[in-house]
Design an enzyme around this catalytic site. Structure first.
Site, PDB file in Angstrom:
ATOM      1  N   CYS A   7      58.769  64.193  14.040  1.00  0.00           N
ATOM      2  CA  CYS A   7      57.637  63.495  13.458  1.00  0.00           C
ATOM      3  C   CYS A   7      56.405  64.365  13.705  1.00  0.00           C
ATOM      4  O   CYS A   7      56.500  65.401  14.358  1.00  0.00           O
ATOM      5  CB  CYS A   7      57.498  62.129  14.123  1.00  0.00           C
ATOM      6  SG  CYS A   7      56.868  60.843  13.045  1.00  0.00           S
ATOM      7  N   CYS A  79      58.605  61.379   8.967  1.00  0.00           N
ATOM      8  CA  CYS A  79      57.353  61.249   8.213  1.00  0.00           C
ATOM      9  C   CYS A  79      57.251  62.437   7.256  1.00  0.00           C
ATOM     10  O   CYS A  79      57.865  63.480   7.469  1.00  0.00           O
ATOM     11  CB  CYS A  79      56.146  61.174   9.143  1.00  0.00           C
ATOM     12  SG  CYS A  79      55.774  62.675  10.049  1.00  0.00           S
ATOM     13  N   CYS A  86      58.785  71.124   8.666  1.00  0.00           N
ATOM     14  CA  CYS A  86      59.987  71.372   9.451  1.00  0.00           C
ATOM     15  C   CYS A  86      60.254  72.872   9.449  1.00  0.00           C
ATOM     16  O   CYS A  86      60.236  73.514   8.392  1.00  0.00           O
ATOM     17  CB  CYS A  86      61.173  70.619   8.851  1.00  0.00           C
ATOM     18  SG  CYS A  86      62.670  70.737   9.844  1.00  0.00           S
TER      19      CYS A  86
END
Length: 142
Positions: A7, A79, A86
């Protein structure tokens, strides 16, 4: 199976997911959580998890740079920001996005503490429902 919940702040949703995964499947999965821009652990997240007997009070927000990414099987982003940021991982690592509302952003201005806990409880229960399924199914998202 080794899973990372990612997140932005690693303060609420990913901490809840780590807590639930350990509680529900700790004998079958190795779990960790991290954030792309970590903040401090959200006390309301700790409180609503404690209500159902899951203690995450000893957790701390961590940067993804602090997590050993070797051997990961699955990264679950919780999210949109984490999904977009990422890091590039080994091709064998499956990355799945399973978004949940951000409880702190859902709290109405001027809400009582009890009203403020409502969105936390809702997200806690949604995360639990998702993680209650067999961990192999997590790879499919929701």
């Amino acid at each position: 199976m080794k899973v990372l919940f990612l997140c932005t702040g690693n303060s609420c949703r990913s901490q809840m997911a780590e807590g639930w995964a350990r509680e529900l499947h700790g004998d079958r999965v190795v779990v960790a959580s991290a954030g792309t821009a970590p903040q401090s652990l959200d006390p309301r997240a700790v409180e609503v998890m404690r209500e159902l007997g899951v203690d995450i009070s000893g957790h701390r927000a961590k940067s993804i740079d602090e997590v050993d990414l070797r051997g990961l099987d699955l990264v679950i982003t919780l999210c949109a920001d984490a999904q977009e940021s990422c890091p590039t991982l080994d091709a064998a690592v499956r990355v799945v996005h399973v978004g949940f509302a951000d409880p702190p952003r859902s709290v109405r201005r001027g809400a009582t503490e009890e009203e403020a806990l409502s969105p936390y409880r809702q997200v806690r229960d949604e995360i639990r429902a998702f993680l209650s399924q067999d961990p192999k199914q997590w790879r499919e998202g929701r």
